[in-house]
Scaffold this active site. Structure first.
Site, PDB file in Angstrom:
ATOM      1  N   ARG A 269      25.242 152.063 121.984  1.00 53.74           N
ATOM      2  CA  ARG A 269      26.574 151.509 122.567  1.00 53.74           C
ATOM      3  C   ARG A 269      26.307 150.132 122.768  1.00 53.74           C
ATOM      4  O   ARG A 269      27.117 149.201 122.781  1.00 53.74           O
ATOM      5  CB  ARG A 269      27.132 152.329 123.751  1.00 53.74           C
ATOM      6  CG  ARG A 269      27.632 153.793 123.378  1.00 53.74           C
ATOM      7  CD  ARG A 269      29.104 153.962 122.873  1.00 53.74           C
ATOM      8  NE  ARG A 269      29.854 153.284 123.496  1.00 53.74           N
ATOM      9  CZ  ARG A 269      31.205 153.403 123.074  1.00 53.74           C
ATOM     10  NH1 ARG A 269      31.699 154.214 122.029  1.00 53.74           N
ATOM     11  NH2 ARG A 269      32.227 152.556 123.541  1.00 53.74           N
TER      12      ARG A 269
ATOM     13  N   ARG B 198      28.430 144.384 116.938  1.00 55.80           N
ATOM     14  CA  ARG B 198      29.883 143.771 116.562  1.00 55.80           C
ATOM     15  C   ARG B 198      30.060 142.356 116.725  1.00 55.80           C
ATOM     16  O   ARG B 198      31.029 141.662 116.140  1.00 55.80           O
ATOM     17  CB  ARG B 198      30.800 144.716 117.589  1.00 55.80           C
ATOM     18  CG  ARG B 198      30.833 146.327 117.097  1.00 55.80           C
ATOM     19  CD  ARG B 198      31.363 146.979 118.205  1.00 55.80           C
ATOM     20  NE  ARG B 198      32.154 148.247 117.716  1.00 55.80           N
ATOM     21  CZ  ARG B 198      32.249 149.441 118.389  1.00 55.80           C
ATOM     22  NH1 ARG B 198      32.189 149.468 119.812  1.00 55.80           N
ATOM     23  NH2 ARG B 198      32.812 150.760 117.827  1.00 55.80           N
TER      24      ARG B 198
ATOM     25  N   HIS C   3      30.369 152.923 114.489  1.00 58.63           N
ATOM     26  CA  HIS C   3      30.749 153.888 115.587  1.00 58.63           C
ATOM     27  C   HIS C   3      29.481 154.455 116.279  1.00 58.63           C
ATOM     28  O   HIS C   3      28.487 154.502 115.714  1.00 58.63           O
ATOM     29  CB  HIS C   3      31.589 154.956 114.909  1.00 58.63           C
ATOM     30  CG  HIS C   3      31.758 156.180 115.677  1.00 58.63           C
ATOM     31  ND1 HIS C   3      32.856 156.460 116.486  1.00 58.63           N
ATOM     32  CD2 HIS C   3      30.868 157.307 116.147  1.00 58.63           C
ATOM     33  CE1 HIS C   3      32.556 157.382 117.183  1.00 58.63           C
ATOM     34  NE2 HIS C   3      31.550 158.187 117.049  1.00 58.63           N
TER      35      HIS C   3
HETATM   36  N1  UDP Z   1      40.555 150.749 117.323  1.00 63.03           N
HETATM   37  C1  UDP Z   1      41.532 150.046 116.946  1.00 63.03           C
HETATM   38  N2  UDP Z   1      42.289 149.478 117.997  1.00 63.03           N
HETATM   39  C2  UDP Z   1      42.263 149.514 119.347  1.00 63.03           C
HETATM   40  C3  UDP Z   1      41.133 150.224 119.632  1.00 63.03           C
HETATM   41  C4  UDP Z   1      40.285 150.848 118.887  1.00 63.03           C
HETATM   42  O1  UDP Z   1      41.565 149.961 115.721  1.00 63.03           O
HETATM   43  O2  UDP Z   1      43.049 149.012 119.957  1.00 63.03           O
HETATM   44  C5  UDP Z   1      39.617 151.400 116.581  1.00 63.03           C
HETATM   45  C6  UDP Z   1      38.079 150.641 116.227  1.00 63.03           C
HETATM   46  O3  UDP Z   1      37.717 150.893 115.059  1.00 63.03           O
HETATM   47  C7  UDP Z   1      37.375 151.492 117.475  1.00 63.03           C
HETATM   48  C8  UDP Z   1      38.161 153.026 117.136  1.00 63.03           C
HETATM   49  O4  UDP Z   1      39.411 152.627 117.052  1.00 63.03           O
HETATM   50  O5  UDP Z   1      36.141 151.658 117.113  1.00 63.03           O
HETATM   51  C9  UDP Z   1      37.698 154.027 118.297  1.00 63.03           C
HETATM   52  O6  UDP Z   1      38.261 153.542 119.352  1.00 63.03           O
HETATM   53  P1  UDP Z   1      37.399 153.669 120.920  1.00 63.03           P
HETATM   54  O7  UDP Z   1      38.357 153.308 121.930  1.00 63.03           O
HETATM   55  O8  UDP Z   1      36.664 155.090 120.904  1.00 63.03           O
HETATM   56  O9  UDP Z   1      36.156 152.599 120.639  1.00 63.03           O
HETATM   57  P2  UDP Z   1      34.799 152.549 120.433  1.00 63.03           P
HETATM   58  O10 UDP Z   1      34.184 153.920 121.039  1.00 63.03           O
HETATM   59  O11 UDP Z   1      34.557 152.561 118.999  1.00 63.03           O
HETATM   60  O12 UDP Z   1      34.115 151.552 121.043  1.00 63.03           O
HETATM   61 MG    MG Z   2      34.798 155.967 120.904  1.00 61.47          MG
END
Ligand code: UDP
Ligand code: MG
Length: 140
Positions: A87, A104, A117
């Protein structure tokens, strides 16, 4: 700290821009080992299942459309503190907030098309790895 496994996905925005190797070099340089890997294209229903935890979010439908729009590379990363380390290498969800030098920050296109992811806990790592891989397919 302990040896952990985590699920990593290289998302459609990255596979379609031929960034698989550039992204995986970051994991390997940081000491994470790719112990399972495959390239596939998710059906929308499979993306919906994988992201079920987000089903009530406004971005859920768009996310699942996007994740099933082109190939992904799903893989298991193994190493010391692999869940948090992955992460950290990935950077914040929104690339605008991601630290310099993270995947990212360097590769993502926007908050949805954010290239990678990574599992966020030991419990989710185990569930997400089992979603894509059998034990036979994971080789240290
Ligand atoms: N995502 C999005 N809009 C948002 C938040 C998340 O499109 O406002 C998408 C993005 O691709 C993200 C995924 O949904 O990686 C899963 O969201 P999460 O909050 O779990 O973020 P991550 O764990 O991937 O950082
Ligand atoms: Mg997530």
């Amino acid at each position: 700290m302990s040896i952990q496994r985590t699920l990593s996905i290289i998302k459609p925005d990255a596979t379609t821009r031929n960034l698989t190797g550039s992204i995986n070099a970051r994991f390997e340089q940081a000491g994470l080992k790719i112990v399972a890997q495959k390239r596939l294209q998710l059906a929308k229903a499979q993306a919906e299942k994988f992201y079920e935890v987000h089903k009530d979010k406004a971005f859920y439908n768009s996310l699942c459309e996007y994740m099933s729009s082109a190939p992904v590379v799903v893989q298991v990363l193994s190493g010391e503190d692999a869940i948090a380390k992955n992460r950290q290498i990935m950077g914040a969800t929104n690339p605008a907030n991601a630290e310099i030098g993270t995947i990212r920050r360097d590769f993502a296109q926007d908050i949805e098309r954010n290239s990678v992811h990574g599992s966020d806990s030991e419990e989710n790592a185990a569930l997400e790895i089992a979603f894509f891989f059998s034990q036979l397919e994971i080789v240290e």
